[in-house]
Design a protein around this motif. Structure first.
Motif, PDB file in Angstrom:
ATOM      1  N   UNK A  34      17.708  88.494  73.222  1.00 21.92           N
ATOM      2  CA  UNK A  34      17.379  88.241  74.726  1.00 21.92           C
ATOM      3  C   UNK A  34      15.989  87.582  74.789  1.00 21.92           C
ATOM      4  N   UNK A  35      15.279  87.611  73.705  1.00 21.54           N
ATOM      5  CA  UNK A  35      13.996  86.906  73.809  1.00 21.54           C
ATOM      6  C   UNK A  35      14.126  85.389  73.323  1.00 21.54           C
ATOM      7  N   UNK A  36      15.274  84.952  73.259  1.00 18.81           N
ATOM      8  CA  UNK A  36      15.604  83.615  72.871  1.00 18.81           C
ATOM      9  C   UNK A  36      15.749  83.250  71.527  1.00 18.81           C
ATOM     10  N   UNK A  37      15.951  84.080  70.516  1.00 22.14           N
ATOM     11  CA  UNK A  37      16.028  83.803  69.416  1.00 22.14           C
ATOM     12  C   UNK A  37      17.379  83.252  68.982  1.00 22.14           C
ATOM     13  N   UNK A  38      17.670  82.071  68.790  1.00 18.79           N
ATOM     14  CA  UNK A  38      18.940  81.391  68.585  1.00 18.79           C
ATOM     15  C   UNK A  38      19.817  81.729  67.723  1.00 18.79           C
ATOM     16  N   UNK A  39      19.109  82.111  66.331  1.00 19.78           N
ATOM     17  CA  UNK A  39      20.199  82.672  65.140  1.00 19.78           C
ATOM     18  C   UNK A  39      20.472  83.925  65.891  1.00 19.78           C
ATOM     19  N   UNK A  40      19.784  84.900  66.281  1.00 18.27           N
ATOM     20  CA  UNK A  40      20.234  86.205  67.060  1.00 18.27           C
ATOM     21  C   UNK A  40      21.208  86.092  67.945  1.00 18.27           C
ATOM     22  N   UNK A  41      21.243  85.062  68.735  1.00 18.38           N
ATOM     23  CA  UNK A  41      22.149  85.038  69.810  1.00 18.38           C
ATOM     24  C   UNK A  41      23.488  84.565  68.912  1.00 18.38           C
ATOM     25  N   UNK A  42      23.652  83.626  68.120  1.00 18.05           N
ATOM     26  CA  UNK A  42      24.577  83.293  67.204  1.00 18.05           C
ATOM     27  C   UNK A  42      25.459  84.589  66.487  1.00 18.05           C
ATOM     28  N   UNK A  43      24.381  85.521  65.950  1.00 22.92           N
ATOM     29  CA  UNK A  43      24.711  86.473  65.267  1.00 22.92           C
ATOM     30  C   UNK A  43      25.571  87.446  66.197  1.00 22.92           C
ATOM     31  N   UNK A  44      24.839  87.736  67.374  1.00 24.49           N
ATOM     32  CA  UNK A  44      25.356  88.872  68.375  1.00 24.49           C
ATOM     33  C   UNK A  44      26.584  88.296  68.801  1.00 24.49           C
ATOM     34  N   UNK A  71      21.489  75.875  72.778  1.00 31.35           N
ATOM     35  CA  UNK A  71      20.229  75.509  72.158  1.00 31.35           C
ATOM     36  C   UNK A  71      20.148  74.681  70.811  1.00 31.35           C
ATOM     37  N   UNK A  72      21.475  74.581  70.516  1.00 28.34           N
ATOM     38  CA  UNK A  72      21.915  73.490  69.399  1.00 28.34           C
ATOM     39  C   UNK A  72      22.111  74.130  68.116  1.00 28.34           C
ATOM     40  N   UNK A  73      22.519  75.211  68.195  1.00 22.56           N
ATOM     41  CA  UNK A  73      23.055  76.024  67.019  1.00 22.56           C
ATOM     42  C   UNK A  73      24.390  75.438  66.552  1.00 22.56           C
ATOM     43  N   UNK A  74      24.569  74.977  65.564  1.00 19.74           N
ATOM     44  CA  UNK A  74      26.120  74.375  65.000  1.00 19.74           C
ATOM     45  C   UNK A  74      26.885  75.404  64.847  1.00 19.74           C
ATOM     46  N   UNK A  75      26.438  76.492  64.375  1.00 18.55           N
ATOM     47  CA  UNK A  75      27.422  77.595  63.961  1.00 18.55           C
ATOM     48  C   UNK A  75      27.968  78.141  65.325  1.00 18.55           C
ATOM     49  N   UNK A  76      27.034  78.325  66.151  1.00 20.87           N
ATOM     50  CA  UNK A  76      27.213  78.778  67.501  1.00 20.87           C
ATOM     51  C   UNK A  76      28.603  77.689  68.364  1.00 20.87           C
ATOM     52  N   UNK A  77      28.261  76.532  68.240  1.00 23.55           N
ATOM     53  CA  UNK A  77      28.816  75.642  68.868  1.00 23.55           C
ATOM     54  C   UNK A  77      30.344  75.475  68.303  1.00 23.55           C
ATOM     55  N   UNK A  78      30.576  75.688  66.973  1.00 22.78           N
ATOM     56  CA  UNK A  78      31.700  75.825  65.948  1.00 22.78           C
ATOM     57  C   UNK A  78      32.412  77.058  66.511  1.00 22.78           C
ATOM     58  N   UNK A  79      31.971  78.106  66.804  1.00 22.29           N
ATOM     59  CA  UNK A  79      32.566  79.658  67.321  1.00 22.29           C
ATOM     60  C   UNK A  79      32.809  79.421  68.790  1.00 22.29           C
TER      61      UNK A  79
END
Length: 187
Positions: A34-44, A71-79
């Motif tokens: 919720x605070x904008x941590x892209x890695x946390x957003x992907x994991x969640x 935000x540019x996270x390639x793992x999130x883009x893939x999922x």
């Protein structure tokens, strides 16, 4: 499309490598997301896809994966692309899946490179183009992805010499502009 390729496109291969959170851990993870941590957003988002530590909820998964993907996270883009392949939390849309696979693939994500190659081979979301598929699978193979090699072995049996030559040319051009993998394998 083979069942293996379908599972790869959805991202099960990637999801299998996630370290899953316990329900208590998801509170901190959500706070970070919720605070904008892209890695946390992907994991969640990934947790919502599989229902680990949170109820399975594809709409909520898409919400978090899209934030991280934007935000540019390639793992999130893939999922996120996989969600479009399967129509989970979003309408099925092969073209939108290809768009997200391409974003991740161009950042050097070898799983997305495989998925994009498979899309070209099957004509899912893009015009069928064996040379383009060969190129993306070759790049991923060079980057050490074992599934890419498996798919290439199958693909090469149905390609002409001209298609392989064209695919090799495309792969060389892509190698010049794509980021190098961090694990030290070079083309």
């Amino acid at each position: 499309m083979t069942r293996l390729a379908r599972r790869w496109l959805f991202g099960f291969a990637l999801l299998a490598n996630f370290a899953w959170a316990e329900p208590a851990d998801t509170v901190d993870l959500r706070r970070s997301a919720e605070t904008g941590d892209i890695s946390a957003q992907t994991k969640l988002g990934a947790l919502y896809v599989v229902g680990e530590g949170v109820p399975q909820d594809y709409a909520e998964a898409v919400k978090w994966l899209r934030k991280a993907a934007d935000g540019g996270d390639s793992t999130a883009q893939f999922l996120l692309a996989g969600m479009y392949v399967e129509g989970r939390g979003v309408p099925k849309d092969a073209s939108e899946a290809v768009r997200w696979y391409r974003k991740a693939a161009e950042q050097g994500d070898d799983g997305a490179q495989v998925a994009l190659g498979v899309c070209y081979v099957n004509g899912d979301g893009v015009a069928k183009d064996l040379a383009q598929g060969f190129a993306w699978l070759s790049i991923s193979d060079t980057n050490g992805n074992e599934k890419a090699r498996e798919f290439l072995d199958i693909l090469e049996k149905g390609m002409t010499a001209e298609q392989m030559t064209e695919g090799t040319k495309i792969a060389r051009a892509l190698f010049k502009r794509l980021p190098r993998p961090s694990h030290g394998i070079s083309p």
